[in-house]
Design an enzyme around this catalytic site. Structure first.
Site, PDB file in Angstrom:
ATOM      1  N   SER A   7       0.789  -1.066  -0.150  1.00  0.00           N
ATOM      2  CA  SER A   7      -0.006   0.068   0.065  1.00  0.00           C
ATOM      3  C   SER A   7       0.868   1.407  -0.173  1.00  0.00           C
ATOM      4  O   SER A   7       1.755   1.232   0.795  1.00  0.00           O
ATOM      5  CB  SER A   7      -0.913  -0.001   1.109  1.00  0.00           C
ATOM      6  OG  SER A   7      -1.195   1.373   1.291  1.00  0.00           O
ATOM      7  N   HIS A  31      -1.393  -1.345  -4.129  1.00  0.00           N
ATOM      8  CA  HIS A  31      -2.701  -0.903  -3.544  1.00  0.00           C
ATOM      9  C   HIS A  31      -2.623   0.536  -3.017  1.00  0.00           C
ATOM     10  O   HIS A  31      -1.787   1.010  -2.489  1.00  0.00           O
ATOM     11  CB  HIS A  31      -2.849  -1.793  -2.351  1.00  0.00           C
ATOM     12  CG  HIS A  31      -3.934  -1.701  -1.304  1.00  0.00           C
ATOM     13  ND1 HIS A  31      -5.218  -2.311  -1.753  1.00  0.00           N
ATOM     14  CD2 HIS A  31      -4.139  -1.220  -0.335  1.00  0.00           C
ATOM     15  CE1 HIS A  31      -5.905  -2.526  -0.774  1.00  0.00           C
ATOM     16  NE2 HIS A  31      -5.430  -1.433   0.096  1.00  0.00           N
ATOM     17  N   ASP A  33      -4.750   3.336  -1.475  1.00  0.00           N
ATOM     18  CA  ASP A  33      -5.906   3.705  -0.392  1.00  0.00           C
ATOM     19  C   ASP A  33      -6.431   5.121  -0.697  1.00  0.00           C
ATOM     20  O   ASP A  33      -5.430   6.241  -0.363  1.00  0.00           O
ATOM     21  CB  ASP A  33      -5.249   3.692   0.988  1.00  0.00           C
ATOM     22  CG  ASP A  33      -5.120   1.988   1.336  1.00  0.00           C
ATOM     23  OD1 ASP A  33      -6.081   1.290   1.460  1.00  0.00           O
ATOM     24  OD2 ASP A  33      -3.834   1.772   1.615  1.00  0.00           O
ATOM     25  N   MET A  35      -8.857   8.249   0.537  1.00  0.00           N
ATOM     26  CA  MET A  35      -9.916   8.251   1.543  1.00  0.00           C
ATOM     27  C   MET A  35     -10.299   9.617   1.699  1.00  0.00           C
ATOM     28  O   MET A  35      -9.551  10.579   1.187  1.00  0.00           O
ATOM     29  CB  MET A  35      -8.912   8.114   2.769  1.00  0.00           C
ATOM     30  CG  MET A  35      -8.095   7.067   3.159  1.00  0.00           C
ATOM     31  SD  MET A  35      -7.380   7.029   4.633  1.00  0.00           S
ATOM     32  CE  MET A  35      -6.184   5.441   4.295  1.00  0.00           C
ATOM     33  N   MET A 135     -11.083  -6.279   5.860  1.00  0.00           N
ATOM     34  CA  MET A 135     -10.183  -5.259   6.569  1.00  0.00           C
ATOM     35  C   MET A 135      -9.770  -5.913   8.140  1.00  0.00           C
ATOM     36  O   MET A 135     -10.674  -6.409   8.679  1.00  0.00           O
ATOM     37  CB  MET A 135     -11.119  -4.077   7.041  1.00  0.00           C
ATOM     38  CG  MET A 135     -11.365  -3.298   5.904  1.00  0.00           C
ATOM     39  SD  MET A 135      -9.779  -2.613   4.967  1.00  0.00           S
ATOM     40  CE  MET A 135      -8.940  -1.917   6.372  1.00  0.00           C
ATOM     41  N   ASP A 173      -6.579  -7.026   4.366  1.00  0.00           N
ATOM     42  CA  ASP A 173      -5.804  -5.692   4.498  1.00  0.00           C
ATOM     43  C   ASP A 173      -5.591  -4.981   5.811  1.00  0.00           C
ATOM     44  O   ASP A 173      -6.585  -4.676   6.433  1.00  0.00           O
ATOM     45  CB  ASP A 173      -6.528  -4.611   3.683  1.00  0.00           C
ATOM     46  CG  ASP A 173      -5.905  -3.037   3.400  1.00  0.00           C
ATOM     47  OD1 ASP A 173      -4.803  -3.033   3.988  1.00  0.00           O
ATOM     48  OD2 ASP A 173      -6.589  -2.271   2.765  1.00  0.00           O
TER      49      ASP A 173
HETATM   50  C1  DX5 Z   1      -6.084   1.317   5.792  1.00  0.00           C
HETATM   51  C2  DX5 Z   1      -5.598   0.756   4.480  1.00  0.00           C
HETATM   52  C3  DX5 Z   1      -4.749  -0.106   4.524  1.00  0.00           C
HETATM   53  C4  DX5 Z   1      -3.188   0.328   5.067  1.00  0.00           C
HETATM   54  C5  DX5 Z   1      -2.630  -0.931   5.630  1.00  0.00           C
HETATM   55  O1  DX5 Z   1      -7.042   2.059   5.797  1.00  0.00           O
HETATM   56  O2  DX5 Z   1      -6.617   0.304   4.026  1.00  0.00           O
HETATM   57  O3  DX5 Z   1      -4.254  -0.587   3.105  1.00  0.00           O
HETATM   58  O4  DX5 Z   1      -2.601   1.084   4.543  1.00  0.00           O
HETATM   59  O5  DX5 Z   1      -1.396  -0.643   6.470  1.00  0.00           O
HETATM   60  P1  DX5 Z   1      -0.666  -1.566   7.155  1.00  0.00           P
HETATM   61  O6  DX5 Z   1      -0.112  -2.681   6.396  1.00  0.00           O
HETATM   62  O7  DX5 Z   1       0.635  -0.486   7.858  1.00  0.00           O
HETATM   63  O8  DX5 Z   1      -1.495  -2.099   8.376  1.00  0.00           O
HETATM   64 ZN    ZN Z   2      -6.279  -0.615   2.090  1.00  0.00          ZN
END
Ligand code: DX5
Ligand code: ZN
Length: 204
Positions: A7, A31, A33, A35, A135, A173
């Protein structure tokens, strides 16, 4: 074979090219993300960054939309060449139609589900999805601890997929790293997302 999807949330945005080349060389997917500060209490990045990554990526892009009204934006992401788009079951007013919209735009459609959301809610939609994103942390931030019950949830989702005769794969994730890859694979995950474990490691 497990696929690794770093990510870019934990990438070095001042030197993004360096981290893109790392994923091209050593991982399977990008990946991304996205938001909005509404669905989750954080704001990350949007179209300009995804477009820039797309220009140099040699691996498929996997956009995880943590936004309200994702149906307004899926075509724009698909038009950038994004191959995987996931939307949250908690954020969609009409999940079936949003999944069809993603497929019609030429991308693989994923349903993301928060840790506190009951997996049973996925049942009616399994055949309309190409992947389920479980998640294993509360969405919004990288660097959190893996929520332990997530392993059982992955196994449960795998059973539900089999019972439904659907053929979606499972992406997990949050909080992943060397310590839990094997357990996640055994539970049925085939695609693991990692932000901190990928980019904050001494040897990414
Ligand atoms: C959180 C994201 C993840 C995040 C994972 O909202 O959807 O993709 O970046 O981060 P790590 O691998 O550090 O937990
Ligand atoms: Zn994610």
């Amino acid at each position: 074979m497990i696929q690794i999807a770093p990510s870019l949330l934990s990438a070095d945005f001042l030197h993004l090219e360096k981290d893109i080349l790392l994923v091209n060389a050593f991982a399977d997917l990008f990946h991304l993300d996205v938001m909005d500060g509404v669905f989750v209490p954080n704001i990350s990045f949007g179209f300009p960054v995804v477009e820039a990554v797309a220009r140099q990526a040699e691996k498929p892009l996997d956009v995880h939309l943590m936004i309200v009204h994702p149906e307004k934006y899926v075509e724009r992401f698909a038009a950038l060449g994004v191959q995987f788009i996931s939307v949250h079951i908690e954020a969609c007013e009409d999940l079936s139609s949003t999944l069809s919209q993603i497929r019609a735009a030429g991308a693989k459609a994923g349903i993301a589900i928060n840790p506190e959301t009951d997996a049973a809610l996925l049942k009616p939609y399994l055949k309309q999805a190409d992947f389920i994103l479980v998640m294993s942390v509360h969405p919004g931030f990288s660097g959190q601890y893996f929520i332990e019950g997530s392993l059982e949830k992955v196994a449960r989702v795998r059973e539900m997929i089999a019972e439904a005769g659907a053929n979606c794969i499972i992406e997990v994730d949050g909080g992943e790293g060397m310590h839990n890859i094997a357990a996640l694979e055994a539970a049925g995950a085939s695609d693991l997302v990692a932000a901190n474990a990928a980019f904050m490691a001494a040897e990414p």
